[in-house]
Design a protein around this motif. Structure first.
Motif, short mmCIF file in Angstrom:
data_model
loop_
_atom_site.label_atom_id
_atom_site.label_comp_id
_atom_site.label_asym_id
_atom_site.label_seq_id
_atom_site.Cartn_x
_atom_site.Cartn_y
_atom_site.Cartn_z
N ASP A 260 185.57 -16.21 -25.19
CA ASP A 260 184.17 -16.46 -25.59
C ASP A 260 183.34 -15.21 -25.88
O ASP A 260 182.23 -15.31 -26.35
N TYR A 261 183.87 -14.01 -25.57
CA TYR A 261 182.95 -12.87 -25.65
C TYR A 261 182.71 -12.31 -27.05
O TYR A 261 181.92 -11.41 -27.24
N TYR A 262 183.36 -12.86 -28.07
CA TYR A 262 183.24 -12.25 -29.40
C TYR A 262 181.95 -12.62 -30.13
O TYR A 262 181.35 -13.67 -29.88
N ASN A 263 181.56 -11.78 -31.06
CA ASN A 263 180.52 -12.10 -32.04
C ASN A 263 180.89 -11.42 -33.35
O ASN A 263 181.70 -10.47 -33.36
N ILE A 280 200.43 -11.14 -33.54
CA ILE A 280 200.97 -9.89 -33.01
C ILE A 280 199.84 -9.05 -32.39
O ILE A 280 200.03 -8.37 -31.40
N CYS A 281 198.68 -9.11 -33.04
CA CYS A 281 197.58 -8.23 -32.63
C CYS A 281 196.28 -8.94 -32.97
O CYS A 281 196.17 -9.54 -34.04
N ALA A 282 195.31 -8.89 -32.06
CA ALA A 282 194.08 -9.64 -32.32
C ALA A 282 192.89 -8.98 -31.64
O ALA A 282 193.05 -8.30 -30.63
N GLY A 283 191.72 -9.20 -32.20
CA GLY A 283 190.53 -8.63 -31.57
C GLY A 283 189.29 -8.90 -32.37
O GLY A 283 189.24 -9.79 -33.21
N GLY A 284 188.27 -8.09 -32.11
CA GLY A 284 187.01 -8.26 -32.80
C GLY A 284 185.88 -7.59 -32.06
O GLY A 284 186.09 -6.83 -31.12
N PHE A 303 190.78 -4.46 -29.86
CA PHE A 303 191.90 -5.36 -30.16
C PHE A 303 193.01 -5.11 -29.16
O PHE A 303 193.00 -4.10 -28.44
N ALA A 304 193.96 -6.04 -29.10
CA ALA A 304 195.15 -5.81 -28.28
C ALA A 304 196.36 -6.39 -28.98
O ALA A 304 196.24 -7.38 -29.72
N MET A 305 197.50 -5.72 -28.80
CA MET A 305 198.72 -6.24 -29.42
C MET A 305 199.75 -6.58 -28.34
O MET A 305 199.79 -5.95 -27.28
#
Ligand code: HAM
Length: 419
Positions: A260-263, A280-284, A303-305
Motif C-alpha cells: 500500500d505504500y506506493y504513490n 523479476i524486479c519491481a518498485g516505485g 525497487f527490489a529484485m
C-alpha cells in the motif's frame, strides 16, 4: 528413523550453485557501488506493527503471509517480508533523513506463501532505496540502472518493462470510488467473499488472475484519467525520457503493486513466461511511508529484485559467464613438508585471483595428483624433501602436457602473475 528435511519453501543453496549466486550478486552490487549507492544492513526481525502500519492491513503480505511471533502480552515481532520498511525505520531511528540517501541491501525475506517454482517462503532480494529526491529524474535513473543490469547479466532480451502511475492519495480515492461504482453492476454475478475482498482493497482487482474478473474489468475506469496535473505531467516526463534513452516500456494501467505504500510511478520488469512467477524486479515511488511511520514527509523511490527468479531466468535461457578463479593444488610429500606447503599457500594468496588448495593427508604423489584432477585445477605444486631443503617447488601444468618445472620460492609470484 526418518531423516529431518528442510522446512517447505526454505531452500539450501548448495556449493554447486553458489558460484552463480556469488557472480550475480557481485555484478549487481558492483554496479550499485559504482553508481553512488551505499549498502545498508537491517535486522531480519522487526516489530509486527511496523509492517502493519506501512504495507497495509488488507494486503496479502500483512493479512496472511507474515511469520510473526508473539512476545509477551502485547508485543509481536515478524520476520521481514520485504526490505523497504526496515530501511525506512532505520533511517528514521538514526536521524538520517535530512539530506539524500542512495542505498542498497541484499538479504533474505520471508513470506508464508503457497510455494511454487519461483515463489518461496524464504527468498533473496537485492533492493535499492533512494530518499530525499522528489524530482522524477530519479525514477528515470533507477529504470536505466536496472536496464544496464539486465544487459550485464545477459538477460535483457528476456525481460520487459511495465509502468503505470497510481497518482497521489486524493486521486486514488476518487478513482477507487469510480471503480466501486463500476463494479456494483457486476455484484449479482459475484460471490460474497469476492465482493468483500474487493471492497476491502478495490485496487487489487486490477491485477487479478481470475479470467471472469479480468473480463469484467476490461472496460473499468482507468486510473490515468484520475491523476492530478502534477502526477500526470511527471508520468509523461518519465515516459518521454525513457523513450529518449531507448528504454522500451509498456504502460499497464492495471499495474497497482501489492503493497500500500506506493504513490505515482510504479513499475515491474517481467519475463515473457506467463505461467510461472514472472516478476523479476519491481518498485516505485513511496513518498508517504516516512510520514506513516511518524517522521516528516520525505520523498522516496526504490525497487527490489528476486535473486532466485533471476537465477531461474539465467539457467533456463541465457549464457552467463560464471567467474572462476584459476586454481592450484599443493601436494606436500612426506612428514616434513606440510608447514612449508602452508607458507607457499600464503605467498600465492597475495595474488587475489588464484585459489590454492592444500592436500591435508600424507599420501602418495599419485593419490594426491588424482585429487588435484578432481578439483580440476590448472596447476599442481609438488613439495618433496629436496624442494623443502632448497626453498623451491615443482610446478606441474595439469592442463597442458606432463612437463614439470622447478621454481624457487622467490620467483613464485612472478611466475603465476604471468599465467
Ligand atoms: P515485491 O514486488 O513484493 O516488492 O517484491 C520484489 C521482488 O521480490 C519480486 O518482483 C520478486 O522478484 C521477488 N519476490 C517477491 N516475493 C517472492 C517469493 N515469495 N519468492 C521469490 N521471490 C519473491 C517489494 O518487496 C518492495 N519492497 C520493492 C520495493 C523496494 N519498492 C520500493 N522499494
Amino acid at each position: 528413523m526418518k531423516n529431518i528435511q528442510s522446512v517447505k519453501g526454505f531452500n539450501d543453496v548448495l556449493p554447486s550453485e553458489i558460484k552463480k549466486s556469488q557472480t550475480i550478486e557481485k555484478t549487481i552490487t558492483q554496479l550499485l557501488n559504482t553508481s553512488g549507492f551505499s549498502e545498508i544492513r537491517t535486522p531480519i526481525i522487526e516489530y509486527t506493527e511496523l509492517y502493519q502500519r506501512s504495507i497495509g492491513d488488507e494486503t496479502d503480505i500483512v493479512s496472511k503471509e507474515m511469520y510473526s511471533i508473539k512476545k509477551g502480552e502485547d508485543t509481536s515481532i515478524t520476520l521481514r517480508p520485504e526490505g523497504t520498511v526496515g530501511v525506512a525505520r532505520a533511517l528514521l531511528e538514526n536521524s538520517l533523513l535530512q539530506g539524500q540517501q542512495k542505498l542498497w541491501y541484499n538479504g533474505y525475506m520471508f513470506r508464508a506463501e503457497n510455494t511454487q517454482k519461483g515463489r518461496y517462503r524464504q527468498f533473496q532480494q537485492i533492493g535499492v532505496e533512494v530518499y530525499g529526491i522528489s524530482d522524477p529524474r530519479i525514477e528515470i535513473e533507477l529504470i536505466y540502472l536496472t536496464q544496464k543490469l539486465w544487459q550485464k547479466l545477459n538477460v535483457f532480451n528476456l525481460v520487459k518493462l511495465q509502468v503505470n502511475s497510481i497518482g497521489d492519495k486524493e486521486s486514488r480515492k476518487a478513482y477507487t470510488g469510480a471503480l466501486l461504482t463500476y463494479m456494483k453492476d457486476f455484484y449479482p454475478l459475484l460471490d460474497q467473499t469476492t465482493i468483500d475482498k474487493f471492497e476491502r482493497n478495490p485496487l487489487r482487482i486490477l491485477d487479478t488472475k481470475d479470467l471472469k474478473l479480468k473480463e469484467m474489468i476490461k472496460d473499468a475506469p482507468k486510473i490515468i484519467d484520475y491523476l492530478n496535473e502534477a502526477s500526470f505531467n511527471n508520468f509523461n516526463y518519465i515516459l518521454k525520457s525513457l523513450s529518449e534513452l531507448g528504454v522500451d516500456y509498456e504502460v499497464n494501467y492495471n499495474l497497482v503493486r501489492g503493497l500500500d505504500y506506493y504513490n505515482d510511478f510504479v513499475f515491474e520488469w517481467i519475463t515473457n513466461d506467463e505461467k510461472s512467477q514472472n516478476t523479476i524486479c519491481a518498485g516505485g515511488r513511496y513518498d508517504g511511508l516516512i510520514d506513516q511511520l511518524g517522521g516528516r514527509s520525505t520523498p522516496a523511490v526504490g525497487f527490489a529484485m528476486g535473486i532466485e527468479r533471476l537465477i531461474i531466468l539465467i539457467n533456463e535461457n541465457s549464457t552467463f559467464n560464471i567467474e572462476k578463479n584459476k586454481s592450484i593444488y599443493i601436494c606436500p610429500l612426506g612428514e616434513e613438508t606440510y608447514v612449508y606447503a602452508l607458507q607457499i599457500q600464503e605467498i600465492i594468496s597475495q595474488l587475489n585471483d588464484w585459489t590454492v588448495i592444500i592436500n591435508a593427508e600424507n599420501t602418495s604423489l599419485k593419490s594426491q595428483l588424482k585429487k588435484a584432477d578432481k578439483y580440476d585445477v590448472e596447476y599442481s605444486i609438488i613439495i618433496g624433501s629436496n624442494e623443502l631443503l632448497n626453498r623451491e617447488v615443482t610446478i606441474k601444468d595439469m592442463k597442458n602436457g606432463t612437463e614439470q618445472l622447478l621454481i624457487s620460492e622467490r620467483d613464485l609470484l612472478s611466475y603465476f602473475k604471468e599465467k
